[in-house]
Design a protein around this motif. Structure first.
Motif, mmCIF file in Angstrom:
data_model
loop_
_atom_site.group_PDB
_atom_site.id
_atom_site.type_symbol
_atom_site.label_atom_id
_atom_site.label_comp_id
_atom_site.label_asym_id
_atom_site.label_seq_id
_atom_site.Cartn_x
_atom_site.Cartn_y
_atom_site.Cartn_z
ATOM 1 N N GLY A 111 -3.752 4.176 -4.573
ATOM 2 C CA GLY A 111 -2.379 4.602 -4.862
ATOM 3 C C GLY A 111 -1.437 3.431 -4.861
ATOM 4 O O GLY A 111 -1.843 2.268 -4.852
ATOM 5 N N ARG A 159 0.670 2.484 -2.526
ATOM 6 C CA ARG A 159 1.032 1.893 -1.234
ATOM 7 C C ARG A 159 -0.219 1.539 -0.449
ATOM 8 O O ARG A 159 -1.257 2.177 -0.571
ATOM 9 C CB ARG A 159 1.876 2.883 -0.418
ATOM 10 C CG ARG A 159 3.218 3.205 -1.010
ATOM 11 C CD ARG A 159 3.888 4.315 -0.230
ATOM 12 N NE ARG A 159 4.019 3.986 1.176
ATOM 13 C CZ ARG A 159 4.291 4.892 2.122
ATOM 14 N NH1 ARG A 159 4.415 6.159 1.797
ATOM 15 N NH2 ARG A 159 4.419 4.521 3.378
ATOM 16 N N ILE A 170 -2.891 3.683 3.548
ATOM 17 C CA ILE A 170 -3.091 5.131 3.498
ATOM 18 C C ILE A 170 -4.582 5.421 3.600
ATOM 19 O O ILE A 170 -5.370 4.929 2.783
ATOM 20 C CB ILE A 170 -2.503 5.738 2.215
ATOM 21 C CG1 ILE A 170 -1.012 5.419 2.104
ATOM 22 C CG2 ILE A 170 -2.730 7.242 2.172
ATOM 23 C CD1 ILE A 170 -0.358 5.934 0.839
ATOM 24 N N ARG A 183 -0.729 7.899 7.104
ATOM 25 C CA ARG A 183 0.132 7.090 6.242
ATOM 26 C C ARG A 183 1.174 6.359 7.083
ATOM 27 O O ARG A 183 1.553 6.832 8.157
ATOM 28 C CB ARG A 183 0.867 7.980 5.213
ATOM 29 C CG ARG A 183 0.001 8.925 4.467
ATOM 30 C CD ARG A 183 0.799 9.965 3.675
ATOM 31 N NE ARG A 183 1.307 9.441 2.431
ATOM 32 C CZ ARG A 183 2.573 9.271 2.144
ATOM 33 N NH1 ARG A 183 3.505 9.540 3.042
ATOM 34 N NH2 ARG A 183 2.951 8.802 0.970
ATOM 35 N N THR A 232 10.576 9.882 7.097
ATOM 36 C CA THR A 232 9.395 10.728 7.294
ATOM 37 C C THR A 232 9.709 12.023 8.038
ATOM 38 O O THR A 232 9.207 13.086 7.688
ATOM 39 C CB THR A 232 8.296 9.951 8.042
ATOM 40 O OG1 THR A 232 8.031 8.715 7.350
ATOM 41 C CG2 THR A 232 7.014 10.765 8.101
ATOM 42 N N CYS A 248 1.051 21.857 -0.816
ATOM 43 C CA CYS A 248 1.552 20.551 -0.398
ATOM 44 C C CYS A 248 0.973 20.240 0.981
ATOM 45 O O CYS A 248 0.469 21.139 1.662
ATOM 46 C CB CYS A 248 3.081 20.527 -0.365
ATOM 47 S SG CYS A 248 3.826 21.714 0.773
ATOM 48 N N ASN A 257 0.730 12.226 -8.812
ATOM 49 C CA ASN A 257 1.102 12.941 -7.584
ATOM 50 C C ASN A 257 0.761 14.428 -7.655
ATOM 51 O O ASN A 257 1.270 15.221 -6.864
ATOM 52 C CB ASN A 257 2.595 12.758 -7.290
ATOM 53 C CG ASN A 257 2.879 11.390 -6.692
ATOM 54 O OD1 ASN A 257 2.055 10.850 -5.955
ATOM 55 N ND2 ASN A 257 4.043 10.831 -7.003
ATOM 56 N N ILE A 294 1.464 15.962 -3.949
ATOM 57 C CA ILE A 294 1.389 15.014 -2.849
ATOM 58 C C ILE A 294 2.496 13.964 -2.954
ATOM 59 O O ILE A 294 3.211 13.909 -3.949
ATOM 60 C CB ILE A 294 0.012 14.313 -2.794
ATOM 61 C CG1 ILE A 294 -0.297 13.613 -4.131
ATOM 62 C CG2 ILE A 294 -1.071 15.334 -2.461
ATOM 63 C CD1 ILE A 294 -1.591 12.808 -4.112
ATOM 64 N N ASP A 295 2.610 13.159 -1.906
ATOM 65 C CA ASP A 295 3.540 12.038 -1.844
ATOM 66 C C ASP A 295 4.992 12.467 -2.091
ATOM 67 O O ASP A 295 5.565 12.238 -3.150
ATOM 68 C CB ASP A 295 3.153 10.933 -2.825
ATOM 69 C CG ASP A 295 3.839 9.614 -2.488
ATOM 70 O OD1 ASP A 295 4.732 9.603 -1.612
ATOM 71 O OD2 ASP A 295 3.490 8.585 -3.100
ATOM 72 N N ASP A 314 7.565 11.224 -0.562
ATOM 73 C CA ASP A 314 8.438 10.175 -0.017
ATOM 74 C C ASP A 314 9.780 10.100 -0.731
ATOM 75 O O ASP A 314 10.800 9.772 -0.123
ATOM 76 C CB ASP A 314 7.747 8.809 -0.095
ATOM 77 C CG ASP A 314 6.595 8.687 0.885
ATOM 78 O OD1 ASP A 314 6.463 9.571 1.756
ATOM 79 O OD2 ASP A 314 5.831 7.711 0.788
#
Length: 255
Positions: free
Chosen positions: A6, A8, A11, A20, A26, A44, A126, A138-139, A141
């Motif tokens: 991915g 980042r 992870i 993560r 967060t 999710c 994602n 996902i993800d 952020d």
């Protein structure tokens, strides 16, 4: 422990959990994810643990793809499924907006009117698939409160995709617009929303480029690397591509 690919580092998957790096946003994101599950949206990650350095969430089973879009991720059925799943997430998030106190931490700026919580990066990489069916997102952020159209514009841009980079582009302009039509209809966008789509896509990409450059100037190494790799220039080329073809995009969207 399996390192997950991915955008980042750091992870990892451990059995049915994902570990993560944590940051100042967060805790807010965990609140959002918990709310989505309480609303019956279970596609999710489930927050499990959080400390100053790491977060742990559940692993969402399925296949994850990236650009170039090939195989199941490029199918029309996946496109419809992805749009419907985004609609479900938006609808489930709307009541979370009402509960916000204004002191939450978000990576991206809050944008008025705050109709829903936008995912912020609803791109193919994602989304989690089971065959050609979207089964997870996902993800989160980049999640943040904003209008539905703010998320939809970026999603359509990513899924059509209205991209010009050799690695990211797919199909002719007509084929891209046809995919955009499928996404818009499957989500349930109104004619008014569709009529503003090209302009909001451009505005969304301009905001992204500004955000990336600001973060890089403030010392964010991830965004500094993105600029070194020319990501901002690629977005600027895509802005011009959408602008140059705006008339044709609108004409075909309303056929």
């Amino acid at each position: 422990m399996e390192k997950l690919p991915g955008g980042r580092d750091g992870i990892y998957r451990v059995r049915n959990q994902v570990i993560r790096p944590a940051n100042k946003t967060t805790q807010t994101i965990h609140g959002l994810l918990n709310h989505l599950h309480l609303q019956g949206f279970h596609q999710c990650p489930i927050p499990i643990a959080l400390d100053h350095e790491r977060e742990t969430v559940s692993f969402v089973e399925g296949q994850v793809y990236n650009y170039p879009l090939q195989g199941n991720i490029a199918s029309k059925q996946t496109l419809k499924s992805a749009a419907k799943l985004l609609r479900q997430m938006h609808d489930a998030s709307a009541s979370y907006v009402d509960s916000l106190k204004g002191n939450e931490n978000w990576m991206l700026p809050v944008r008025k009117p705050t109709e829903v919580i936008c995912h912020g990066d609803y791109a193919p990489y994602n989304l989690v698939l089971d065959g050609e069916e979207a089964v997870g997102i996902i993800d989160f952020d980049t999640a943040h409160p904003a209008p539905r159209m703010w998320d939809l514009a970026y999603a359509v841009y990513c899924w059509a995709p209205f991209k010009t980079h050799e690695f990211d582009k797919m199909g002719t302009l007509d084929e891209q617009i046809a995919r955009a039509v499928i996404f818009c209809k499957a989500y349930g966008m109104t004619k008014e929303e569709i009529s503003g789509l090209p302009d909001v896509m451009i505005e969304r990409l301009e905001a992204l480029v500004s955000f990336m450059r600001k973060e890089a100037e403030e010392g964010n190494e991830a965004f500094q690397q993105n600029l070194e790799d020319g990501h901002d220039l690629a977005y600027e080329e895509d802005i011009q591509y959408i602008l140059q073809n705006k008339k044709d995009i609108l004409t075909m969207l309303f056929k």
